[in-house]
Design an enzyme around this catalytic site. Structure first.
Site, PDB file in Angstrom:
ATOM      1  N   ASP A   1       0.833  -1.196   0.000  1.00 42.94           N
ATOM      2  CA  ASP A   1       0.000   0.000   0.000  1.00 42.94           C
ATOM      3  C   ASP A   1       0.874   1.255   0.000  1.00 42.94           C
ATOM      4  O   ASP A   1       1.694   1.433   0.907  1.00 42.94           O
ATOM      5  CB  ASP A   1      -0.890  -0.023   1.248  1.00 42.94           C
ATOM      6  CG  ASP A   1      -2.139   0.802   1.103  1.00 42.94           C
ATOM      7  OD1 ASP A   1      -2.264   1.511   0.104  1.00 42.94           O
ATOM      8  OD2 ASP A   1      -2.991   0.737   2.002  1.00 42.94           O
ATOM      9  N   ASP A   2       0.739   2.103  -1.017  1.00 44.13           N
ATOM     10  CA  ASP A   2       1.468   3.373  -1.105  1.00 44.13           C
ATOM     11  C   ASP A   2       2.971   3.179  -1.221  1.00 44.13           C
ATOM     12  O   ASP A   2       3.752   4.051  -0.810  1.00 44.13           O
ATOM     13  CB  ASP A   2       1.165   4.269   0.098  1.00 44.13           C
ATOM     14  CG  ASP A   2      -0.254   4.828   0.082  1.00 44.13           C
ATOM     15  OD1 ASP A   2      -1.017   4.468  -0.824  1.00 44.13           O
ATOM     16  OD2 ASP A   2      -0.597   5.604   0.987  1.00 44.13           O
TER      17      ASP A   2
ATOM     18  N   CYS B   1      -5.818   4.061  -4.058  1.00 44.79           N
ATOM     19  CA  CYS B   1      -5.819   2.629  -3.791  1.00 44.79           C
ATOM     20  C   CYS B   1      -7.098   1.860  -4.142  1.00 44.79           C
ATOM     21  O   CYS B   1      -7.032   0.817  -4.780  1.00 44.79           O
ATOM     22  CB  CYS B   1      -5.463   2.375  -2.332  1.00 44.79           C
ATOM     23  SG  CYS B   1      -6.352   3.403  -1.159  1.00 44.79           S
TER      24      CYS B   1
ATOM     25  N   ARG C   1      -7.468  -1.705  -6.566  1.00 41.11           N
ATOM     26  CA  ARG C   1      -7.906  -3.012  -6.081  1.00 41.11           C
ATOM     27  C   ARG C   1      -9.114  -3.511  -6.870  1.00 41.11           C
ATOM     28  O   ARG C   1      -9.220  -4.704  -7.188  1.00 41.11           O
ATOM     29  CB  ARG C   1      -8.199  -2.911  -4.586  1.00 41.11           C
ATOM     30  CG  ARG C   1      -6.938  -2.670  -3.790  1.00 41.11           C
ATOM     31  CD  ARG C   1      -7.149  -1.936  -2.472  1.00 41.11           C
ATOM     32  NE  ARG C   1      -5.880  -1.372  -2.030  1.00 41.11           N
ATOM     33  CZ  ARG C   1      -4.952  -2.046  -1.367  1.00 41.11           C
ATOM     34  NH1 ARG C   1      -5.167  -3.302  -1.013  1.00 41.11           N
ATOM     35  NH2 ARG C   1      -3.816  -1.482  -1.037  1.00 41.11           N
TER      36      ARG C   1
ATOM     37  N   LYS D   1      -5.994  -5.601   3.650  1.00 39.84           N
ATOM     38  CA  LYS D   1      -6.835  -4.449   3.319  1.00 39.84           C
ATOM     39  C   LYS D   1      -7.814  -4.786   2.199  1.00 39.84           C
ATOM     40  O   LYS D   1      -7.420  -5.194   1.117  1.00 39.84           O
ATOM     41  CB  LYS D   1      -5.934  -3.285   2.906  1.00 39.84           C
ATOM     42  CG  LYS D   1      -6.678  -2.084   2.333  1.00 39.84           C
ATOM     43  CD  LYS D   1      -5.711  -0.966   2.022  1.00 39.84           C
ATOM     44  CE  LYS D   1      -6.378   0.159   1.265  1.00 39.84           C
ATOM     45  NZ  LYS D   1      -5.492   1.311   1.041  1.00 39.84           N
TER      46      LYS D   1
ATOM     47  N   HIS E   1     -11.070  -2.475   1.416  1.00 42.90           N
ATOM     48  CA  HIS E   1     -11.294  -1.109   0.914  1.00 42.90           C
ATOM     49  C   HIS E   1     -12.132  -1.085  -0.355  1.00 42.90           C
ATOM     50  O   HIS E   1     -11.941  -0.232  -1.225  1.00 42.90           O
ATOM     51  CB  HIS E   1      -9.945  -0.406   0.671  1.00 42.90           C
ATOM     52  CG  HIS E   1     -10.027   1.082   0.911  1.00 42.90           C
ATOM     53  ND1 HIS E   1      -9.176   1.990   0.311  1.00 42.90           N
ATOM     54  CD2 HIS E   1     -10.874   1.821   1.681  1.00 42.90           C
ATOM     55  CE1 HIS E   1      -9.484   3.209   0.699  1.00 42.90           C
ATOM     56  NE2 HIS E   1     -10.512   3.136   1.527  1.00 42.90           N
TER      57      HIS E   1
ATOM     58  N   HIS F   1       1.050   2.140   4.062  1.00 43.76           N
ATOM     59  CA  HIS F   1       0.131   3.269   4.180  1.00 43.76           C
ATOM     60  C   HIS F   1       0.320   3.920   5.550  1.00 43.76           C
ATOM     61  O   HIS F   1       0.672   3.265   6.519  1.00 43.76           O
ATOM     62  CB  HIS F   1      -1.303   2.770   4.019  1.00 43.76           C
ATOM     63  CG  HIS F   1      -2.302   3.857   3.778  1.00 43.76           C
ATOM     64  ND1 HIS F   1      -2.638   4.791   4.727  1.00 43.76           N
ATOM     65  CD2 HIS F   1      -3.057   4.155   2.688  1.00 43.76           C
ATOM     66  CE1 HIS F   1      -3.544   5.614   4.242  1.00 43.76           C
ATOM     67  NE2 HIS F   1      -3.813   5.259   3.004  1.00 43.76           N
TER      68      HIS F   1
ATOM     69  N   ASP G   1      -0.098  -0.604  -5.065  1.00 43.75           N
ATOM     70  CA  ASP G   1      -1.377  -0.148  -5.596  1.00 43.75           C
ATOM     71  C   ASP G   1      -1.296   1.242  -6.220  1.00 43.75           C
ATOM     72  O   ASP G   1      -2.113   1.595  -7.066  1.00 43.75           O
ATOM     73  CB  ASP G   1      -2.460  -0.175  -4.508  1.00 43.75           C
ATOM     74  CG  ASP G   1      -2.133   0.670  -3.290  1.00 43.75           C
ATOM     75  OD1 ASP G   1      -1.028   1.243  -3.237  1.00 43.75           O
ATOM     76  OD2 ASP G   1      -2.981   0.763  -2.383  1.00 43.75           O
ATOM     77  N   ASN G   2      -0.343   2.067  -5.807  1.00 38.34           N
ATOM     78  CA  ASN G   2      -0.127   3.396  -6.380  1.00 38.34           C
ATOM     79  C   ASN G   2       1.237   3.891  -5.910  1.00 38.34           C
ATOM     80  O   ASN G   2       1.924   3.201  -5.157  1.00 38.34           O
ATOM     81  CB  ASN G   2      -1.238   4.384  -5.981  1.00 38.34           C
ATOM     82  CG  ASN G   2      -1.562   4.394  -4.501  1.00 38.34           C
ATOM     83  OD1 ASN G   2      -2.658   4.013  -4.087  1.00 38.34           O
ATOM     84  ND2 ASN G   2      -0.620   4.815  -3.668  1.00 38.34           N
TER      85      ASN G   2
ATOM     86  N   LYS H   1       1.464   9.821  -5.163  1.00 36.39           N
ATOM     87  CA  LYS H   1       0.086   9.340  -5.085  1.00 36.39           C
ATOM     88  C   LYS H   1      -0.912  10.473  -5.313  1.00 36.39           C
ATOM     89  O   LYS H   1      -0.758  11.573  -4.800  1.00 36.39           O
ATOM     90  CB  LYS H   1      -0.142   8.727  -3.703  1.00 36.39           C
ATOM     91  CG  LYS H   1      -1.572   8.290  -3.401  1.00 36.39           C
ATOM     92  CD  LYS H   1      -1.675   7.773  -1.982  1.00 36.39           C
ATOM     93  CE  LYS H   1      -3.106   7.360  -1.629  1.00 36.39           C
ATOM     94  NZ  LYS H   1      -3.206   6.856  -0.247  1.00 36.39           N
TER      95      LYS H   1
END
Length: 771
Positions: free
Chosen positions: A50-51, A88, A92, A146, A148, A241, A344-345, A409
């Site tokens: 994540d991130d 994010c 996903r 996660k 989300h 994240h 994811d980003n 991001k």
């Protein structure tokens, strides 16, 4: 749960406790019954961070120790031109469905719900996820981490769970369904369809380790019952994240590693990228902003600490990946397992130019913030990374994470959307002699899930929705193969981009500016991957041509309306008003979910009425929040005490209970009165009516808790999960009330004058359709 779960009580029941016997359902299943997996089918493991920026893993130039990912890259394939979405949730959704993010209903993160098709914030029931396709083909399907992908109003325990992981193709699930959580005291964990109730986390608890334990447990349980069934494991990390947190021993490993600053680290990462053949030597990295040498000595020390923590969190993810790979080797299944590692980003600049130790305060972007709003409450830098501080690194380190690209991001420049991707399958995708495993062909996140289905020989379940994803398995097998994708749009919060072959147009849109072709910049990413030389003035016809292609793609993918001013986040459906009704909570109730709790308190006045025998014991009566911000009301030595954590700055007030201590069962009122300047005036009263009751105490006006705070939801009778008051936590942990507590009632009041929400009357709109 192992084996075929189709006949388990989840067919119609949201939660189940008991013995599973034969269960039948009168309803028609949405998809065909599960088949037996083909012989020799590979396991599939997707590890999503994540991130995480493009350069944060060692195969992509990082100094951070990630030997497990390095091993996968050295025997498998790493992509230098893999793209995801700017944030994010859309990534996903695209990965799991193969649909472009807006078509999947995720123009943004799930914290918006304005009612437009691109903002549905749930995967449609007739859109199969790859988990459903794997399960239909005989795979066991597991997820940890996660999710989300469920709109906020449906994450509570009373909501429709059709968009929860188990209902979208997974046999087992363990993690946080929210966009992020803290790693030492997760604000809410869900196991399958039920909340996990933890009063006190062990001192050595760390979420990344816990998620890995759960994933290993799922795999071991499967193998104890079925030696041959392949599995699909979607491991969606909460790291890295914000808030960034790491174990002390991992932080110590990087002590002093970043004292030379972000300019030096970025330069070294880029040198390694060129050395390893990820970019040609002619590539010029995008420039940064503030030079490290222009910072004060105090800033350099503080900022280096942030990056030490970030590196430690990445390192720990790799350690846990190694545990998973070792388990596969122990089972003799490593060679026949497809393993994917991606982000994811891009790395995020949400920590701001100086970083923050008050993550939720930094999150607040509300107009009219008072001049004394604190985005970084000063605390000992040594606490950064630990459970007491919710922190994030400065944007200068995000630039390092995204080396060599521009921005981070949220942007449609490469720093926001070009991310690392590693694919390994020793038995099915062995590297040919002379193949360095580097793949420079363009690929997009919608393609990844479809590629995994293709590699595993799993057909996608039938759907009326055309898939956008294009498998790139040919590229994995042949370094010279043409890319399967030649064009792709991108959009987030008005930032737009469109790539076709080597050409890319992109905007850096500011809310309120006019949308027109003058915003577009043109780059040749084959020779200028870092987007330094704007060619729009040299070829306006190509810009106009690509802009029109973007518009056509935008109409097809339900991108419009564009979020011009943030109003798509402030317009809320009237169906959420149900969550703003007064509610009575009883001892033993699971901690109320974050968004459900916020609807009772956010940007408004509210009352809390507590009915108890206040002289019968001591402890916490009600708590809402954690170290990132919150409040807790408790009794000690016949004194009513309030601890108010203002994004890390503690305020306290107390008053003697007096006659209440011997009155037996009675009531206390805690009133939060919203005042101009985004403040609350907090007072406590002996009785449920402040007009006639006597005042026990009043706290000086404090900043309201906004920007995802209070993060941990409301607990009754104890301070469950992340503690509001650390001093009290050290002495008494969750500090449960030992006396007779009857109930706690929340009564929402008037909205604060700064509340920007606009209620959309959904019921009236639906009624008009049927008139």
């Amino acid at each position: 749960m192992t084996g075929d779960a189709a006949g388990y009580p989840s067919r119609g029941y949201e939660r189940f406790t008991g013995v599973a016997a034969e269960v039948t359902s009168a309803s028609t299943p949405a998809w065909p019954p599960r088949l037996r997996a083909r012989e020799g089918a590979p396991n599939v493991v997707v590890v999503l961070l994540d991130d995480l920026g493009f350069s944060d893993l060692s195969p992509f130039g990082s100094e951070i120790a990630t030997p497990a990912v390095q091993e996968l890259a050295e025997t498998g394939y790493r992509f230098t031109n893999y793209h995801s979405t700017p944030v994010c949730s859309p990534a996903r959704a695209a990965l799991l469905t193969g649909l472009n993010p807006h078509r999947a209903g995720f123009a943004s993160v799930v914290h918006a719900d304005p009612g437009f098709p691109g903002y549905v914030m749930e995967i449609a029931e007739d859109v199969p996820t790859i988990a459903q396709s794997f399960r239909a083909s005989g795979y066991a399907t597991f997820m940890v981490g996660k999710w989300h992908l469920t709109t906020e109003s449906k994450m509570n325990d009373g909501a429709d769970k059709s968009s929860w992981p188990l209902q979208r193709g997974f046999d087992r699930y363990y993690g946080s369904m929210d966009g992020f959580t803290t790693l030492f005291h997760p604000h809410r964990l869900v196991c399958d369809n039920s909340p996990v109730i933890v009063d006190d986390y062990p001192d050595d608890y760390y979420l990344t380790d816990d998620l890995t334990d759960r994933a290993l447990g799922m795999v071991r349980a499967l193998r104890a019952n079925d030696a041959d069934k392949p599995f699909f494991l979607y491991f969606a990390h909460h790291a890295v994240h914000g808030p960034i947190q790491a174990k002390r021993q991992d932080i110590e490993k990087y002590r002093g590693a970043y004292e030379r600053g972000w300019d030096h680290v970025r330069s070294e990462r880029f040198s390694r990228q060129v050395r390893d053949g990820l970019f040609p030597a002619s590539t010029e990295p995008a420039p940064g902003d503030t030079a490290w040498e222009d910072l004060t000595a105090e800033q350099r020390d503080l900022f280096a600490r942030y990056m030490e923590v970030y590196a430690a969190a990445v390192d720990n993810v790799d350690q846990n990946l190694a545990r998973l790979l070792d388990e596969l080797r122990e089972l003799g299944e490593y060679e026949n397992t497809i393993v994917v590692v991606a982000s994811d980003n891009g790395g995020t600049g949400e920590g701001g130019p100086e970083g923050t130790r008050s993550y939720f305060s930094q999150f607040v972007q509300l107009a009219g913030l008072p001049a004394d709003w604190e985005r970084d409450v000063d605390r000992d830098p040594d606490l950064i990374g630990g459970p007491r501080v919710h922190a994030h690194y400065p944007a200068g380190w995000a630039r390092v994470s995204n080396t060599p690209f521009r921005l981070y991001k949220g942007s449609t420049y490469e720093g926001g959307i070009r991310v690392p991707l590693v694919v390994s399958w020793p038995a099915g995708l062995p590297r040919a002699d002379g193949d360095d495993g580097i793949r420079s062909q363009y690929a997009y996140v919608t393609d990844l899930g479809q590629t995994l289905l293709e590699l595993a020989g799993v057909p996608r379940l039938a759907s009326p929705h055309e898939v956008d994803g294009l498998p790139f398995d040919d590229v994995l097998r042949d370094a010279a193969a043409a890319p399967s994708r030649t064009a792709q749009y991108s959009e987030f919060a008005g930032n737009r981009a469109y790539s076709r072959g080597p050409w890319k147009i992109v905007t850096a849109h500011r809310w309120g500016d006019t949308y027109d072709d003058a915003e577009w910049r043109l780059y040749d990413t084959s020779s200028d991957p870092t987007e330094l030389v704007d060619l729009s003035g040299e070829d306006p016809e190509l810009v106009a041509e690509l802009a029109e292609e973007w518009r056509r793609a935008a109409w097809w993918n339900t991108v419009f309306p564009l979020d011009d001013d943030g109003s798509l986040f402030t317009h809320r459906p009237s169906t959420e008003l149900e969550l703003e009704r007064p509610v009575t909570l009883y001892p033993g109730t699971a901690t109320l979910e974050r968004f459900r709790s916020a609807k009772l308190t956010k940007l408004r006045s509210f009352d809390i009425v507590v009915r108890a025998d206040f002289g019968s014991g001591e402890g916490v009566l009600v708590a809402h929040g954690d170290q990132g911000g919150g409040y807790a009301l408790s009794v000690r030595d016949q004194v009513l005490e309030l601890a108010y954590n203002e994004y890390g700055r503690m305020h306290r007030a107390s008053g003697a209970l007096g006659a209440l201590a011997t009155a037996g069962e009675s009531e206390v009122l805690l009133r939060f009165a919203a005042e101009p300047g985004l403040r609350w005036r907090v007072s406590a009263w002996a009785g449920a009516d402040a007009d006639v009751a006597s005042q026990l105490f009043e706290l000086e006006p404090v900043l309201q808790l906004l920007g995802m705070a209070p993060f941990t939801g409301i607990s009754v009778g104890l301070d469950r999960g992340g503690p509001v008051d650390w001093d009290r936590h050290v002495l008494r942990r969750s500090n449960p009330f030992q006396g007779a507590l009857r109930w706690v009632r929340y009564v929402p009041g008037e909205r604060a004058p700064e509340n920007p929400e606009v209620i959309i009357p959904v019921e009236e709109a639906v009624a008009r359709i049927y008139e």
